[in-house]
Design a protein around this motif. Structure first.
Motif, PDB file in Angstrom:
ATOM      1  N   TYR A  55       0.832  -1.204   0.000  1.00 12.58           N
ATOM      2  CA  TYR A  55       0.000   0.000   0.000  1.00 12.58           C
ATOM      3  C   TYR A  55       0.866   1.252   0.000  1.00 12.58           C
ATOM      4  N   PHE A  56       0.291   2.327  -0.548  1.00 10.71           N
ATOM      5  CA  PHE A  56       0.971   3.604  -0.701  1.00 10.71           C
ATOM      6  C   PHE A  56      -0.025   4.709  -0.353  1.00 10.71           C
ATOM      7  N   ILE A  57       0.342   5.582   0.559  1.00 15.50           N
ATOM      8  CA  ILE A  57      -0.516   6.683   0.984  1.00 15.50           C
ATOM      9  C   ILE A  57       0.173   7.986   0.582  1.00 15.50           C
ATOM     10  N   PRO A  58      -0.408   8.770  -0.322  1.00 14.10           N
ATOM     11  CA  PRO A  58       0.264  10.000  -0.746  1.00 14.10           C
ATOM     12  C   PRO A  58       0.247  11.053   0.356  1.00 14.10           C
ATOM     13  N   ALA A  59       1.269  11.895   0.347  1.00 10.97           N
ATOM     14  CA  ALA A  59       1.322  12.979   1.328  1.00 10.97           C
ATOM     15  C   ALA A  59       0.159  13.946   1.129  1.00 10.97           C
ATOM     16  N   GLN A  60      -0.213  14.158  -0.129  1.00  6.39           N
ATOM     17  CA  GLN A  60      -1.363  15.008  -0.440  1.00  6.39           C
ATOM     18  C   GLN A  60      -2.555  14.105  -0.739  1.00  6.39           C
ATOM     19  N   LEU A  61      -3.224  13.661   0.314  1.00  8.21           N
ATOM     20  CA  LEU A  61      -4.367  12.760   0.169  1.00  8.21           C
ATOM     21  C   LEU A  61      -5.594  13.593  -0.179  1.00  8.21           C
ATOM     22  N   ALA A  62      -6.008  13.534  -1.442  1.00 11.77           N
ATOM     23  CA  ALA A  62      -7.082  14.397  -1.927  1.00 11.77           C
ATOM     24  C   ALA A  62      -8.388  13.665  -2.149  1.00 11.77           C
ATOM     25  N   GLN A  63      -8.375  12.322  -2.108  1.00  6.63           N
ATOM     26  CA  GLN A  63      -9.583  11.537  -2.389  1.00  6.63           C
ATOM     27  C   GLN A  63      -9.962  10.731  -1.154  1.00  6.63           C
ATOM     28  N   PRO A  64     -11.259  10.685  -0.830  1.00 10.76           N
ATOM     29  CA  PRO A  64     -11.664  10.043   0.423  1.00 10.76           C
ATOM     30  C   PRO A  64     -11.540   8.529   0.431  1.00 10.76           C
ATOM     31  N   LEU A  65     -11.659   7.905  -0.740  1.00 14.47           N
ATOM     32  CA  LEU A  65     -11.634   6.440  -0.784  1.00 14.47           C
ATOM     33  C   LEU A  65     -10.346   5.929  -1.416  1.00 14.47           C
ATOM     34  N   PRO A  66      -9.710   4.948  -0.802  1.00 13.88           N
ATOM     35  CA  PRO A  66      -8.567   4.304  -1.456  1.00 13.88           C
ATOM     36  C   PRO A  66      -9.026   3.489  -2.657  1.00 13.88           C
ATOM     37  N   PRO A  84       5.504  -2.015 -19.740  1.00 12.52           N
ATOM     38  CA  PRO A  84       6.664  -2.780 -20.221  1.00 12.52           C
ATOM     39  C   PRO A  84       7.769  -1.912 -20.806  1.00 12.52           C
ATOM     40  N   ASP A  85       7.420  -0.717 -21.286  1.00 11.50           N
ATOM     41  CA  ASP A  85       8.444   0.165 -21.847  1.00 11.50           C
ATOM     42  C   ASP A  85       8.891   1.233 -20.855  1.00 11.50           C
ATOM     43  N   GLY A  86       8.577   1.036 -19.563  1.00 16.64           N
ATOM     44  CA  GLY A  86       9.176   1.852 -18.523  1.00 16.64           C
ATOM     45  C   GLY A  86       8.436   3.108 -18.125  1.00 16.64           C
ATOM     46  N   ARG A  87       7.209   3.319 -18.630  1.00 12.29           N
ATOM     47  CA  ARG A  87       6.433   4.484 -18.205  1.00 12.29           C
ATOM     48  C   ARG A  87       5.735   4.208 -16.869  1.00 12.29           C
ATOM     49  N   PRO A  88       5.300   5.254 -16.158  1.00  7.07           N
ATOM     50  CA  PRO A  88       4.616   5.027 -14.882  1.00  7.07           C
ATOM     51  C   PRO A  88       3.345   4.199 -15.075  1.00  7.07           C
ATOM     52  N   GLY A  89       3.106   3.288 -14.131  1.00 12.48           N
ATOM     53  CA  GLY A  89       1.894   2.488 -14.156  1.00 12.48           C
ATOM     54  C   GLY A  89       0.740   3.197 -13.476  1.00 12.48           C
ATOM     55  N   TRP A  90      -0.418   2.553 -13.484  1.00  9.37           N
ATOM     56  CA  TRP A  90      -1.603   3.167 -12.881  1.00  9.37           C
ATOM     57  C   TRP A  90      -1.444   3.348 -11.377  1.00  9.37           C
ATOM     58  N   LEU A  91      -0.637   2.543 -10.723  1.00  6.44           N
ATOM     59  CA  LEU A  91      -0.333   2.789  -9.310  1.00  6.44           C
ATOM     60  C   LEU A  91       0.110   4.235  -9.121  1.00  6.44           C
ATOM     61  N   GLN A  92       1.061   4.663  -9.918  1.00  4.03           N
ATOM     62  CA  GLN A  92       1.590   6.017  -9.766  1.00  4.03           C
ATOM     63  C   GLN A  92       0.584   7.082 -10.198  1.00  4.03           C
ATOM     64  N   HIS A  93      -0.156   6.796 -11.268  1.00  2.00           N
ATOM     65  CA  HIS A  93      -1.151   7.767 -11.733  1.00  2.00           C
ATOM     66  C   HIS A  93      -2.217   8.034 -10.663  1.00  2.00           C
ATOM     67  N   PHE A  94      -2.721   6.999 -10.033  1.00  2.00           N
ATOM     68  CA  PHE A  94      -3.777   7.204  -9.041  1.00  2.00           C
ATOM     69  C   PHE A  94      -3.222   7.802  -7.748  1.00  2.00           C
ATOM     70  N   LEU A  95      -1.977   7.500  -7.431  1.00  2.00           N
ATOM     71  CA  LEU A  95      -1.351   8.184  -6.305  1.00  2.00           C
ATOM     72  C   LEU A  95      -1.267   9.687  -6.566  1.00  2.00           C
ATOM     73  N   ARG A  96      -0.884  10.060  -7.767  1.00  2.00           N
ATOM     74  CA  ARG A  96      -0.767  11.480  -8.093  1.00  2.00           C
ATOM     75  C   ARG A  96      -2.134  12.163  -8.110  1.00  2.00           C
ATOM     76  N   GLN A  97      -3.188  11.385  -8.317  1.00  2.00           N
ATOM     77  CA  GLN A  97      -4.533  11.954  -8.252  1.00  2.00           C
ATOM     78  C   GLN A  97      -5.014  12.123  -6.809  1.00  2.00           C
ATOM     79  N   GLY A  98      -4.223  11.649  -5.851  1.00  2.00           N
ATOM     80  CA  GLY A  98      -4.562  11.845  -4.452  1.00  2.00           C
ATOM     81  C   GLY A  98      -5.232  10.677  -3.774  1.00  2.00           C
ATOM     82  N   HIS A  99      -5.204   9.512  -4.389  1.00  2.00           N
ATOM     83  CA  HIS A  99      -5.774   8.316  -3.780  1.00  2.00           C
ATOM     84  C   HIS A  99      -4.711   7.538  -3.011  1.00  2.00           C
ATOM     85  N   ALA A 100      -5.072   6.990  -1.877  1.00  2.00           N
ATOM     86  CA  ALA A 100      -4.309   5.876  -1.327  1.00  2.00           C
ATOM     87  C   ALA A 100      -4.523   4.679  -2.251  1.00  2.00           C
ATOM     88  N   VAL A 101      -3.465   3.929  -2.515  1.00  2.00           N
ATOM     89  CA  VAL A 101      -3.555   2.820  -3.463  1.00  2.00           C
ATOM     90  C   VAL A 101      -3.034   1.548  -2.806  1.00  2.00           C
TER      91      VAL A 101
END
Length: 315
Positions: A55-66, A84-101
């Motif tokens: 699990y990953f909890i962003p410092a800027q938690l902007a969304q109420p539901l993980p 597979p070609d080294g770009r950020p996965g959805w884990l990182q995208h949703f963290l940046r949106q403020g969700h705990a993942v």
């Protein structure tokens, strides 16, 4: 390059499973390094059928539901971490949106471990090969695999196909009930959440929705291939559900059937009071997506679209 992502917390845990006593198996001499050997006794107490969660909890938690990310069949939580070609996965995208993942390796997959004893899982495992992945995940026609000739406009990073098939791990087809129980144990730890499930993970997610209706506040199904056998209004009424499908859905009879089944299930959810939306990306002007939109070259855009849907879903 995205700025560094600040985390308030991260960690991992195991959830669920059962203890099993193995008896009656023969002992044997084993060497577990070049200089160490011993008499191995396989009999004894084990713990199997647990799920592993990171699990990953962003410092800027902007969304109420993980968001709980649940992999598809024959894959692990690694599918959400990076393309597979080294770009950020959805884990990182949703963290940046403020969700705990929360990223799940469900029963028998990845760091959840597996049982090597037929006394626990009687059937042999299967593993997906490159040829099956090519056609099943809609990268191209089966007859074009040898030439690696993809569908026109395919957005999957095909140059990294050989890297992609490293994701494949063994799976035991008789473990769906165990997978449900493991995932419910995860939900009990996480609490109220949104579940984002891919492919075979859909069956686990929709069944868990009915087993833990107070915890699953909505489900995002990315090309789900399985569903709950029944729909209960008490579990789904006024909850948001999103179904996301890519392109080339008429490529195989299997995907034609799965689209029909998925629509029937979505209609059943709506009939019981759920708030349901279905995206066929190609019909929305977003062409070329495979069965793996979290890895396609527009994966960040699709994650952003899903994030906007979540924010507008009034959960």
């Amino acid at each position: 390059m995205s700025p560094p992502l600040a985390l308030a917390d991260f960690g991992s845990f195991y959830a669920g499973g059962r203890q099993v006593n193995i008896t009656g198996l023969p002992q044997r001499e084993i060497a577990f390094t070049q200089s160490a050997s011993l008499n191995y006794d396989p009999n004894g107490l084990y713990h199997f059928e647990q799920a592993y969660v990171q699990y990953f909890i962003p410092a800027q938690l902007a969304q109420p539901l993980p968001i709980v990310l649940l992999h598809g069949g024959g894959m692990t939580g690694a599918m959400w971490e990076q393309t597979p070609d080294g770009r950020p996965g959805w884990l990182q995208h949703f963290l940046r949106q403020g969700h705990a993942v929360y990223v799940v390796d469900n029963v028998e997959r990845g760091r959840a471990g597996w049982a090597p004893f037929t006394e626990v899982w009687p059937e042999p495992p299967i593993i997906r090969n490159a040829e099956e992945s090519w056609s099943l995940f809609r990268f191209g026609r089966a007859e074009d695999y040898a030439a690696r000739r993809a569908f026109d406009g395919l957005r999957f990073p095909l140059a990294e196909f050989d890297n992609f098939i490293r994701h494949a791990v063994p799976r035991w087809l008789g473990n769906n009930d165990a997978a449900l129980q493991g995932f419910c144990a995860v939900l009990d730890r996480v609490g109220p959440c949104l579940v984002l499930a891919h492919s075979h993970g859909g069956e686990v997610a929709y069944r868990a929705l009915h087993a833990r209706p107070e915890l699953v506040r909505g489900v995002i199904g990315i090309e789900p291939s399985g569903f709950s056998p029944d729909v209960a209004a008490a579990s789904v009424a006024d909850k948001p559900f999103l179904f996301v499908y890519g392109d080339y859905l008429d490529a195989t009879p299997l995907w034609e059937r799965l689209c029909v089944t998925g629509k029937a299930y979505a209609d059943e959810l709506a009939r019981h009071g759920a708030r349901v939306e279905t995206w066929r990306l190609a019909d929305m002007g977003v062409a070329g997506n495979s069965h793996m939109p979290m890895m396609d070259d527009n994966s960040g855009d699709i994650a952003a679209r899903i994030g906007a849907w979540i924010r507008g879903a009034a959960i």
